[in-house]
Scaffold this active site. Structure first.
Site, PDB file in Angstrom:
ATOM      1  N   ASP A  10      14.921  18.456 -11.749  1.00 51.84           N
ATOM      2  CA  ASP A  10      14.929  17.057 -11.355  1.00 51.84           C
ATOM      3  C   ASP A  10      16.371  16.782 -10.895  1.00 51.84           C
ATOM      4  O   ASP A  10      17.268  17.596 -11.128  1.00 51.84           O
ATOM      5  CB  ASP A  10      14.542  16.195 -12.556  1.00 51.84           C
ATOM      6  CG  ASP A  10      14.705  14.706 -12.301  1.00 51.84           C
ATOM      7  OD1 ASP A  10      14.358  14.256 -11.202  1.00 51.84           O
ATOM      8  OD2 ASP A  10      15.214  14.006 -13.197  1.00 51.84           O
ATOM      9  N   ASP A  12      18.126  13.088 -10.506  1.00 55.07           N
ATOM     10  CA  ASP A  12      18.773  11.957 -11.178  1.00 55.07           C
ATOM     11  C   ASP A  12      18.823  12.170 -12.683  1.00 55.07           C
ATOM     12  O   ASP A  12      17.800  12.434 -13.324  1.00 55.07           O
ATOM     13  CB  ASP A  12      18.022  10.659 -10.895  1.00 55.07           C
ATOM     14  CG  ASP A  12      18.151  10.222  -9.445  1.00 55.07           C
ATOM     15  OD1 ASP A  12      19.021  10.748  -8.739  1.00 55.07           O
ATOM     16  OD2 ASP A  12      17.361   9.356  -9.021  1.00 55.07           O
TER      17      ASP A  12
END
Length: 363
Positions: A10, A12
């Site tokens: 991922d 963020d």
């Protein structure tokens, strides 16, 4: 090794410390932005934010300079280099957008490590305003209520189908959107979930998790990934799948770099999983890297009492006296078969000092 391994990040609050969408709002913190409506898709809300920022006079150049201030968690650049050298493939699957991710990776000199970035497409129009659209349409019942623009589980399965198979998938994430892809993984795979965030909470409470779950502070994610892939390069998958995260996190890279694959491949998972990190971290590489003469030193009564009958039946008289107060030769020349039948309790009660001074050459 001839294994294809996939590392999925991922972005963020996983690869970088901040949330890129929240960060962009700080370029004009004085703006009175409306709150997102319960029925509104986050992607459409961010389009509204980009319009407000643009109307407030923020140029493309200023916005990109602002985004490029975001940096990865420590050690992730080095981890990507280790992954690449080991033949692994790294990708990003993120609900950010292509412009932000590319700007940050390019600034850090890391874009070339990623074979794919799967995210919401974005671009600047002729007037210099950032435009974003949804990544894809999906019907996942888990993701649709909170992310109608993206189901990472569907996207990950499609990627693996098109580019796999992979012997291991290592997934790192933090949020609600990372739950679905984590639940698609199998028992040979690993999930690193950021402690204190939604993914860790959801997976820790779920009975549907098949992958090995490690809940960690992402300040150590980079160093842990480096060690994980160094072990993979010298260890059979069966052993690694049963090794506790504490061992991975406390084993010195110097030891892993010099341990022969043959020894590790003949050591049972139970031993590795019950051996204290301190022992592994203080064991000199030469110990595991050799095989077999005699010794005459005796163990203490306490250590003899810890030797299991099964182990005793599988060792020679000389090799039975394996631990504490042994001569340097014994542990330095113990065959994999003996180590493989030694109870975890014995190994776990051996002082690091004994293991670390086993060979005359290495001491």
């Amino acid at each position: 090794m001839d294994q294809k391994r996939l590392v999925v990040f991922d972005f963020d609050q996983t690869f970088v410390k901040e949330d890129t969408d929240n960060w962009v709002m700080k370029v004009r913190p004085e703006l009175p932005l409306k709150r997102i409506e319960p029925s509104e898709c986050w992607t459409e809300y961010m389009q509204y934010v980009f319009e407000q920022v643009h109307q407030a006079g923020c140029t493309k150049e200023e916005l990109m300079e602002h985004m490029a201030r975001l940096v990865p968690f420590p050690g992730l650049g080095e981890a990507l280099e280790v992954i690449a050298r080991s033949g692994g493939k790294a990708i990003i699957v993120s609900d950010s957008n292509s412009v932000f991710i590319d700007a940050i990776l390019q600034k850090q000199g890391l874009r070339h490590y990623f074979s794919d970035v799967i995210t919401n497409p974005a671009h600047f129009d002729e007037g210099g305003q950032l435009r974003i659209r949804r990544c894809h349409a999906h019907s996942c019942p888990r993701c649709l209520p909170h992310a109608p623009n993206m189901c990472k589980g569907t996207l990950l399965k499609e990627y693996i189908s098109a580019n796999g198979p992979f012997s291991h998938v290592v997934y790192s994430g933090d949020g609600e959107g990372d739950v679905c892809p984590s639940l698609t993984l199998g028992s040979q795979d690993v999930v690193f979930a950021r402690s204190g965030f939604r993914l860790a909470e959801a997976l820790s409470a779920s009975a549907d998790v098949k992958a090995t779950l490690h809940v960690i502070d992402f300040e150590s994610l980079g160093s842990l990934l480096q060690r994980y892939f160094k072990i993979l390069d010298h260890t059979s998958p069966e052993i690694l799948d049963h090794t506790s995260p504490e061992i991975l996190d406390h084993t010195s890279p110097h030891l892993l770099d010099h341990t022969s694959p043959e020894i590790l491949d003949h050591t049972s998972p139970e031993i590795l999983d019950h051996t204290s990190p301190e022992i592994l971290d203080h064991t000199s590489p030469e110990i595991l890297d050799h095989t077999s003469p005699d010794h005459t030193s005796l163990t203490t009564p306490h250590q003899r009492s810890l030797i299991t009958p099964h182990q005793r039946s599988l060792t020679t008289p000389h090799q039975t006296n394996l631990l504490d107060h042994t001569s340097p030769e014994i542990l330095d020349h113990t065959s994999p078969e003996i180590l493989d039948h030694t109870s975890p309790e014995i190994l776990d009660h051996t002082s690091p000092e004994i293991l670390d001074h086993t060979s005359p050459e290495g001491s």
